[in-house]
Enzyme design. Structure first.
Site, short mmCIF file in Angstrom:
data_model
loop_
_atom_site.label_atom_id
_atom_site.label_comp_id
_atom_site.label_asym_id
_atom_site.label_seq_id
_atom_site.Cartn_x
_atom_site.Cartn_y
_atom_site.Cartn_z
N ASP A 140 0.82 -1.21 0.00
CA ASP A 140 0.00 0.00 0.00
C ASP A 140 0.85 1.27 0.00
O ASP A 140 2.02 1.26 0.40
CB ASP A 140 -0.97 0.02 1.19
CG ASP A 140 -0.25 0.03 2.54
OD1 ASP A 140 0.74 -0.72 2.69
OD2 ASP A 140 -0.69 0.78 3.43
N ASP A 181 8.29 4.22 -1.48
CA ASP A 181 7.87 3.66 -0.20
C ASP A 181 6.52 2.98 -0.42
O ASP A 181 5.49 3.63 -0.39
CB ASP A 181 7.76 4.78 0.83
CG ASP A 181 7.24 4.33 2.19
OD1 ASP A 181 7.15 3.11 2.43
OD2 ASP A 181 6.90 5.21 3.00
N GLU A 241 -0.03 -1.30 5.57
CA GLU A 241 1.06 -0.93 6.48
C GLU A 241 0.96 0.53 6.88
O GLU A 241 1.21 0.90 8.03
CB GLU A 241 2.41 -1.22 5.80
CG GLU A 241 3.62 -1.12 6.72
CD GLU A 241 4.23 0.27 6.81
OE1 GLU A 241 5.13 0.47 7.63
OE2 GLU A 241 3.80 1.17 6.05
#
Length: 365
Positions: free
Chosen positions: A77, A105, A138
């Site tokens: 995610d 990220d 996350e």
């Protein structure tokens, strides 16, 4: 390694929209890619537990040598909705076009896992059993790893590729976190006619905050009040204020002490003015800490040195899936994954770091 293949694969990943709870498209692609590498792949039911459209991906590949079972992890995610990410390459760096995040990220971590393993298999590198876990959600509280059944895993050690900073950074410790939810209940009254009959929850909150120590507490501990809500009109003494905050520390005793301090500050202010307080403290994730002689740290150091980089052990102020997996009994460390300025339109990663991260995965096998 195939630099162009790595870059092309990364660009393909970042163009796939995958905000928290909406990882379906990315999950389907990664399942196909892992199966093409020979992995046995399954998807768990974590998505149904968090009202998402995909679960965690768990993949296994049998080894061809007597070596440790290694786990690689990254999250699918992104921190926000990212439709239409347009990656741009300039002077060896990959950015977005400035209107969105890049989502390195943690798509840099995902890319490195797939590409590092692909290169190792192509070259016939000896390896033990490999386990790969790509988690959901996350960014909204480590919800994927919290709902991961670690009984399905046999890894002796794990490496989570989800930290900003140069490749070669080894996160040897990270804090535990507590979250606070306060409700301060005063008494309403007309602010212009009879304010004496009211108890201002705003005033109680202000006094509590004035007496509360937060920010940087010490080198291991931080705290913050991040959300304050209350009031409906200027002519009404506010009878309800809600506050949300957090405390983090790499030292569990310090975390407990800071937690008690923040609660007492609110309770004392409420008692002083005759208000009432309801509060809840949730433990978000546990801390972890490894010293330089820990087997997992020594293993990581050797891998970093093997690819010609300098290992740099460092603590972290944030949580990751490594916190959860350590808490569930699998020794894990987080690794510098080469991206910078995450969660912002300035997020970027160098091609060199992207390639080095893939090399590191290969060296860790």
């Amino acid at each position: 390694m195939d630099m162009h293949g790595i870059v092309d694969y990364f660009l393909e990943l970042v163009k796939i929209d995958s905000p928290s709870k909406n990882e379906r498209a990315l999950a389907d692609k990664l399942k196909r890619d892992l199966m093409e590498l020979g992995f046995q792949v399954e998807e768990d039911d974590a998505g149904s537990k968090v009202n998402g459209n995909a679960g965690n991906i768990i993949a296994r590949l049998r080894g061809n040598a007597q070596k440790p079972t290694i786990l690689f992890g990254a999250h699918m995610d992104t921190v926000s909705k990212t439709p239409g990410i347009k990656p741009v390459i300039n002077n060896g760096k990959i950015f977005s076009d400035g209107t969105t995040i890049l989502s390195a990220d943690d798509k840099a971590g995902i890319c490195a896992v797939i590409q590092g393993i692909r290169s190792a298999l192509k070259e016939g590198v000896e390896h033990g059993d490999i386990e790969v876990v790509f988690t959901i959600c996350e960014e909204i509280g480590l919800k994927g790893s919290k709902n991961l059944d670690v009984k399905k895993l046999k890894a002796e050690m794990g490496f989570i590729l989800d930290s900003s900073g140069e490749v070669g950074k080894i996160i040897t410790s990270a804090p535990a976190q507590n979250k606070f939810y306060f409700k301060i209940k005063g008494k309403p009254a007309h602010a212009g006619v009879e304010p004496e009959k009211g108890i201002s929850a705003v005033k109680v909150a202000g006094v509590a905050l004035a007496n509360m120590n937060f920010g940087r507490i010490d080198q291991e501990t931080t705290a913050n009040i991040g959300i304050i809500k209350g009031g409906s009109a200027t002519n009404i003494i506010t009878d309800l204020v809600e506050m949300e905050g957090e405390a983090r520390s790499r030292n569990e005793e310090k975390l407990e002490k800071q937690t008690e301090h923040m609660i007492e500050a609110v309770k004392d202010a409420a008692e002083k003015y005759g208000a009432q307080v309801e509060y809840r403290v949730d433990s978000s994730y546990p801390a972890f800490k490894f010293d330089e002689n820990s087997p997992i740290v020594r293993y990581a150091v050797r891998a970093v040195e093997k690819i010609g980089l300098k290992p740099q052990a460092a603590p972290s102020g944030g949580g990751s899936d490594a916190n959860i997996l350590n808490g569930k009994g699998i020794p894990c460390i987080n690794m510098g994954s080469g991206f910078f300025n995450p969660h912002s339109p300035e997020e970027c990663i160098t091609i060199e770091n992207l390639v080095n991260l893939s090399k590191l995965v290969k060296a860790l096998l």
